[in-house]
Design a protein around this motif. Structure first.
Motif, mmCIF file in Angstrom:
data_model
loop_
_atom_site.group_PDB
_atom_site.id
_atom_site.type_symbol
_atom_site.label_atom_id
_atom_site.label_comp_id
_atom_site.label_asym_id
_atom_site.label_seq_id
_atom_site.Cartn_x
_atom_site.Cartn_y
_atom_site.Cartn_z
ATOM 1 N N LEU A 10 52.227 11.710 -25.599
ATOM 2 C CA LEU A 10 52.559 10.811 -24.491
ATOM 3 C C LEU A 10 52.475 11.598 -23.184
ATOM 4 O O LEU A 10 53.290 12.469 -22.919
ATOM 5 C CB LEU A 10 53.975 10.254 -24.719
ATOM 6 C CG LEU A 10 54.576 9.342 -23.663
ATOM 7 C CD1 LEU A 10 53.752 8.077 -23.491
ATOM 8 C CD2 LEU A 10 56.009 8.969 -24.040
ATOM 9 N N ASP A 11 51.431 11.288 -22.407
ATOM 10 C CA ASP A 11 51.227 11.978 -21.128
ATOM 11 C C ASP A 11 51.738 11.080 -20.009
ATOM 12 O O ASP A 11 51.152 10.036 -19.712
ATOM 13 C CB ASP A 11 49.730 12.276 -20.940
ATOM 14 C CG ASP A 11 49.422 12.872 -19.570
ATOM 15 O OD1 ASP A 11 50.360 13.308 -18.879
ATOM 16 O OD2 ASP A 11 48.230 12.903 -19.186
ATOM 17 N N ILE A 12 52.862 11.486 -19.434
ATOM 18 C CA ILE A 12 53.455 10.689 -18.364
ATOM 19 C C ILE A 12 52.955 11.263 -17.043
ATOM 20 O O ILE A 12 53.567 12.129 -16.441
ATOM 21 C CB ILE A 12 55.001 10.720 -18.492
ATOM 22 C CG1 ILE A 12 55.401 10.272 -19.903
ATOM 23 C CG2 ILE A 12 55.650 9.842 -17.419
ATOM 24 C CD1 ILE A 12 56.838 10.560 -20.265
ATOM 25 N N LEU A 186 54.678 21.829 -21.664
ATOM 26 C CA LEU A 186 54.134 21.986 -20.316
ATOM 27 C C LEU A 186 52.697 21.437 -20.287
ATOM 28 O O LEU A 186 51.870 21.827 -21.113
ATOM 29 C CB LEU A 186 54.158 23.471 -19.930
ATOM 30 C CG LEU A 186 53.690 23.761 -18.517
ATOM 31 C CD1 LEU A 186 54.716 23.285 -17.502
ATOM 32 C CD2 LEU A 186 53.414 25.236 -18.329
ATOM 33 N N GLU A 187 52.423 20.537 -19.337
ATOM 34 C CA GLU A 187 51.127 19.855 -19.354
ATOM 35 C C GLU A 187 49.908 20.795 -19.355
ATOM 36 O O GLU A 187 48.988 20.602 -20.144
ATOM 37 C CB GLU A 187 51.049 18.830 -18.220
ATOM 38 C CG GLU A 187 51.884 17.616 -18.565
ATOM 39 C CD GLU A 187 52.002 16.603 -17.451
ATOM 40 O OE1 GLU A 187 51.194 16.631 -16.507
ATOM 41 O OE2 GLU A 187 52.926 15.771 -17.528
ATOM 42 N N PRO A 188 49.881 21.816 -18.479
ATOM 43 C CA PRO A 188 48.679 22.675 -18.531
ATOM 44 C C PRO A 188 48.540 23.428 -19.857
ATOM 45 O O PRO A 188 47.430 23.743 -20.274
ATOM 46 C CB PRO A 188 48.873 23.657 -17.373
ATOM 47 C CG PRO A 188 50.287 23.571 -17.001
ATOM 48 C CD PRO A 188 50.758 22.203 -17.382
ATOM 49 N N VAL A 208 42.453 24.765 -14.507
ATOM 50 C CA VAL A 208 43.039 24.039 -13.381
ATOM 51 C C VAL A 208 42.906 22.543 -13.666
ATOM 52 O O VAL A 208 41.809 22.012 -13.706
ATOM 53 C CB VAL A 208 42.323 24.418 -12.056
ATOM 54 C CG1 VAL A 208 42.909 23.642 -10.893
ATOM 55 C CG2 VAL A 208 42.433 25.921 -11.790
ATOM 56 N N ASP A 209 44.033 21.885 -13.922
ATOM 57 C CA ASP A 209 44.033 20.446 -14.223
ATOM 58 C C ASP A 209 44.506 19.713 -12.964
ATOM 59 O O ASP A 209 45.694 19.728 -12.625
ATOM 60 C CB ASP A 209 44.983 20.192 -15.415
ATOM 61 C CG ASP A 209 45.044 18.723 -15.830
ATOM 62 O OD1 ASP A 209 44.739 17.851 -14.991
ATOM 63 O OD2 ASP A 209 45.414 18.451 -16.982
ATOM 64 N N ILE A 210 43.539 19.101 -12.257
ATOM 65 C CA ILE A 210 43.898 18.410 -11.008
ATOM 66 C C ILE A 210 44.080 16.933 -11.316
ATOM 67 O O ILE A 210 43.121 16.217 -11.588
ATOM 68 C CB ILE A 210 42.825 18.598 -9.911
ATOM 69 C CG1 ILE A 210 42.318 20.046 -9.897
ATOM 70 C CG2 ILE A 210 43.390 18.230 -8.538
ATOM 71 C CD1 ILE A 210 41.223 20.297 -8.880
ATOM 72 N N SER A 383 42.615 15.157 -21.160
ATOM 73 C CA SER A 383 42.838 16.563 -21.536
ATOM 74 C C SER A 383 44.275 16.811 -21.964
ATOM 75 O O SER A 383 44.529 17.439 -22.997
ATOM 76 C CB SER A 383 42.500 17.481 -20.358
ATOM 77 O OG SER A 383 41.169 17.287 -19.978
ATOM 78 N N THR A 384 45.238 16.319 -21.176
ATOM 79 C CA THR A 384 46.643 16.598 -21.486
ATOM 80 C C THR A 384 47.076 15.879 -22.758
ATOM 81 O O THR A 384 47.670 16.491 -23.653
ATOM 82 C CB THR A 384 47.551 16.175 -20.310
ATOM 83 O OG1 THR A 384 47.121 16.878 -19.146
ATOM 84 C CG2 THR A 384 49.012 16.519 -20.577
ATOM 85 N N VAL A 385 46.747 14.598 -22.875
ATOM 86 C CA VAL A 385 47.287 13.826 -24.003
ATOM 87 C C VAL A 385 46.684 14.284 -25.334
ATOM 88 O O VAL A 385 47.388 14.397 -26.343
ATOM 89 C CB VAL A 385 47.169 12.305 -23.747
ATOM 90 C CG1 VAL A 385 45.743 11.803 -23.843
ATOM 91 C CG2 VAL A 385 48.048 11.536 -24.702
HETATM 92 MG MG LIG Z 1 47.833 14.763 -15.716
#
Ligand SMILES: [Mg+2]
Ligand SMILES: Nc1ncnc2c1ncn2[C@@H]1O[C@H](COP(=O)(O)OP(=O)(O)OP(=O)(O)O)[C@@H](O)[C@H]1O
Length: 428
Positions: A10-12, A186-188, A208-210, A383-385
């Motif tokens: 779950l990517d919030i 942590l998302e990254p 680098v996740d923008i 990428s994150t989820v």
């Molecule tokens: Mg994000």
């Protein structure tokens, strides 16, 4: 009937809340069986500012994924970001116990505990303690010391911490949406699992996740994480500038950015006849403007963002420690020319990264909100989820779904879940 191992990510995010339900096979491969999106509400720069709004948006996203998967999930691995996050590196040392002087799991957990002893402000909590390398009797660079002989065990760790209130508000929003939290990631760190190759991490690389409201950075040297940063900037700032600069509503500015935006001023000078239609702020009139007016707004803001990122990258150590360069991902990395501009600013090779998986997903999700100008949903926003699912597979505590109609068995499972749920509720 067989047991099914299910992991939910779950990517919030600041712009979208994305749920992925994955079914994991016995050899730890996974298949995505459900995916759900909802527009994000109640977050500011990665931080929960309105629990009700966030939990409603989570519920919507999770429901969509559940309908697609044809099952209900009870828990999820959730991502965390926001400028309250900080990290430090720490060291731990213990004497190896036992007569044989062979390193056991107990020794490893003791040294990991020793490495967690840091002076933590009262309002902060540890999110991750990541071992970077173990040292046995002075020999460095050991990834897994279990079973090795030695008398002195040391570990170098990377500790990620964040504000207790921000963490609790995030967890509360998830619980209020009816889910338990398997783990907070942590998302990254999650994105690095789905986007970076093992070779890149070994060589040294910067991810680098923008996103919309935050830029998440993680730096790897020789296969280990040495630094993580969360900066409060992202693609939404560019959209905001366009709305002001071209005097148009935010939703219109977003469309213009995706369809006509570029970070490269040189390019827009070449096509002098490139005009774009812009809706006035009142939404009633349309005017035509040359595209370079748009580029003149996008380029300086993007440049400013990249310079901020560059300063952080510098603070992590010399750039020759990251010969694999920079991997850009996240929605805002899709801006035309972003990689070229980034190469110029970072003075490192830059590639665009996205998870390998998710083929075919754009066929199943038909949400115009997240489509790009080619009519497809870009993989870079997953990428994150996807990384959260991969983290969940590696770190366990997944749900086991039993396809059973046996009432008694179902009741037992439900009462167990209720117990855990009530424990969670008590806790918060
Ligand atoms: Mg994000
Ligand atoms: N083709 C595109 N060109 C430029 N920007 C884009 C494009 N597609 C998406 N974006 C931008 O990407 C951003 C959203 O990215 P993403 O979905 O990764 O964010 P998020 O995960 O919701 O947010 P965060 O990670 O900051 O919490 C928005 O600012 C959006 O405008």
């Amino acid at each position: 009937m067989s047991d099914r191992r299910i992991i939910t990510g779950l990517d919030i995010g600041t712009t979208k809340i994305c749920t992925i339900i994955a079914e994991v096979s016995s050899d730890n491969e996974f298949e995505i069986i459900g995916i759900g999106f909802s527009p994000s509400k109640g977050l500011n720069k990665g931080i929960v500012v309105n629990i009700d709004k966030v939990s409603n948006a989570i519920r919507e996203s999770v429901n969509k994924a559940q309908i697609m998967a044809g099952l209900e999930v009870d828990s999820a691995f959730i991502g965390i970001a926001g400028s309250h996050i900080s990290s430090i590196n720490n060291h731990g040392v213990v004497a190896v116990t036992g007569n044989e002087k062979e390193i056991t799991e107990n020794d490893i957990s003791r040294v990991m505990e020793a490495a967690q002893i840091i002076s933590l402000p009262a309002e902060e909590e540890i999110i991750h303690v990541i071992p970077r390398e173990f040292i046995v009797d002075g020999y460095k660079g050991i990834k897994d010391p279990l079973g090795m002989s030695g008398v002195r065990l040391e570990v170098e760790t990377h500790i990620v911490k964040g504000s207790s209130t921000s963490i609790q508000n995030l967890v509360k929003s998830v619980i209020r949406a009816g889910l338990e939290v398997d783990d907070i990631v942590l998302e990254p760190l999650a994105s690095s699992k789905s986007v970076l190759t093992e070779d890149e991490k070994e060589l040294g690389v910067i991810l680098v996740d923008i996103g919309g409201g935050t830029t998440d950075i993680v730096v790897f040297h020789e296969g280990s994480i040495v630094a993580t940063y969360v900066l409060p900037v992202g693609g939404n700032h560019v959209t905001h500038d366009i709305a002001i600069g071209l005097r148009t509503p935010i939703s219109e500015a977003e469309k213009i950015k995706i369809n006509h935006g570029t970070a490269l001023p040189g390019e827009s000078k070449e096509d002098k006849d490139y005009y774009i239609e812009v809706l006035s702020a009142s939404g009633e009139e349309k005017k035509e403007i040359p595209r370079n007016l748009l580029t003149n707004v996008i380029e300086p803001r993007t440049m400013e963002m990249y310079e901020m990122i560059n300063r952080q990258i510098y603070s992590a150590g010399p750039k020759d420690l990251t010969p694999a360069g920079v991997v850009l991902t996240g929605g805002a990395s899709l801006l035309d020319g972003s990689a070229l501009l980034a190469e110029e600013v970072f003075d490192l090779p830059v590639r665009l990264g996205k998870p390998d998986y998710v083929y075919g997903l754009s066929d199943v999700i038909d949400d115009p909100l997240y489509k790009n100008k080619d009519g497809k949903i870009p993989k870079a926003i997953f990428s994150t989820v996807i990384g959260l699912v991969e983290y969940g597979i590696e770190n366990g505590t997944a749900e086991v779904k039993t396809n059973t109609t046996d009432k008694k068995e179902k009741q037992i499972t439900e009462s167990f879940i209720d117990k855990v749920k009530s424990w969670f509720k008590e806790f918060f």
